[in-house]
Design a protein around this motif. Structure first.
Motif: not given
Length: 232
Positions: A96-97, A61, A159, A123, A125-127, A94, A63
């Motif tokens: 993410g998750a 989580n 993101k 956002a 827990d994104t891909e 990124s 960038e």
């Protein structure tokens, strides 16, 4: 309001193979007065000796932007990416998750000097994702060029409702930038020396900007700058 975070006020770290200057709290350097600026959480100026680097480690989580000032980085990650990042390249990962990666100086004889930048996403827990682009010197000469942004129009996407522009100004060049007073901006001087709205800023300095309608920049020497546009 423009508040300078002077280069010499940053938090230092020396691990032998890595010399780093932390604009904001990071790792063993913690300063409650400098925890970030809006979603901009990390600006580390890193110098890594030949052949050394960061072994495989996780991120989640965030960038993560790497911008090489000189030398060459070798990158590998759990998404299957393997690349070399040279001066003028911008890399965006990124997390993410969750992702693991490593970064090493790709040279056995020359140091690598780069900026490691973290921006908190809007956002979670994104891909995870990976992007990398090279910008030629003429692309950045005497102007600010957006390289990272929060929508599909940006060359590299993150993101977050934020963007990063980079420019290289030759001595004597003056550049004006219109700002939105309801947003925040951070100007990081990567190299050189310039005046910003009349005040001197040098390599390593960062300027926190809020409530301003414009920036007037005048390069004194060959200067490289990064301008972050951030939500208030």
């Amino acid at each position: 309001m423009i508040v300078k975070r002077a280069a010499e006020e940053r938090g230092p770290s020396d691990l032998g193979w890595l010399q780093s200057q932390h604009t904001f709290s990071f790792g063993g350097y913690q300063d409650p007065a400098h925890m970030g600026f809006g979603p901009l959480r990390v600006i580390n100026e890193d110098r890594v000796v030949p052949g050394a680097g960061f072994g495989t480690h996780p991120h989640k989580n965030m960038e993560i932007i790497s911008y090489v000032l000189s030398g060459e980085l070798a990158h590998k990650d759990s998404m299957g990416n393997g690349s070399r990042i040279v001066a003028g390249d911008v890399q965006v990962m990124s997390a993410g998750a969750g992702v693991t990666h490593s970064e090493f100086n790709a040279s056995d004889s020359e140091p690598v000097h780069f900026l490691q930048i973290w921006i908190q996403p809007n956002a979670v827990d994104t891909e995870p994702g990976y992007q990398q682009l090279s910008f030629a010197p003429e692309d950045l000469r005497n102007k600010l060029i957006q390289v990272v942004g929060g929508d599909a129009r940006a060359p590299l996407q993150i993101k977050q409702d934020a963007s990063l522009a980079i420019g290289r100004l030759e001595p004597g060049v003056e550049l004006g930038e219109t700002l939105v007073p309801t947003r925040k901006y951070w100007l990081q001087v990567a190299s050189g020396e310039l005046r910003v709205n009349g005040d001197l800023a040098k390599a390593g300095d960062g300027l926190a900007i809020a409530g301003e309608a414009a920036l007037a920049m005048a390069a004194i020497t060959q200067t490289e700058i990064l301008l972050f546009d951030l939500p208030a």
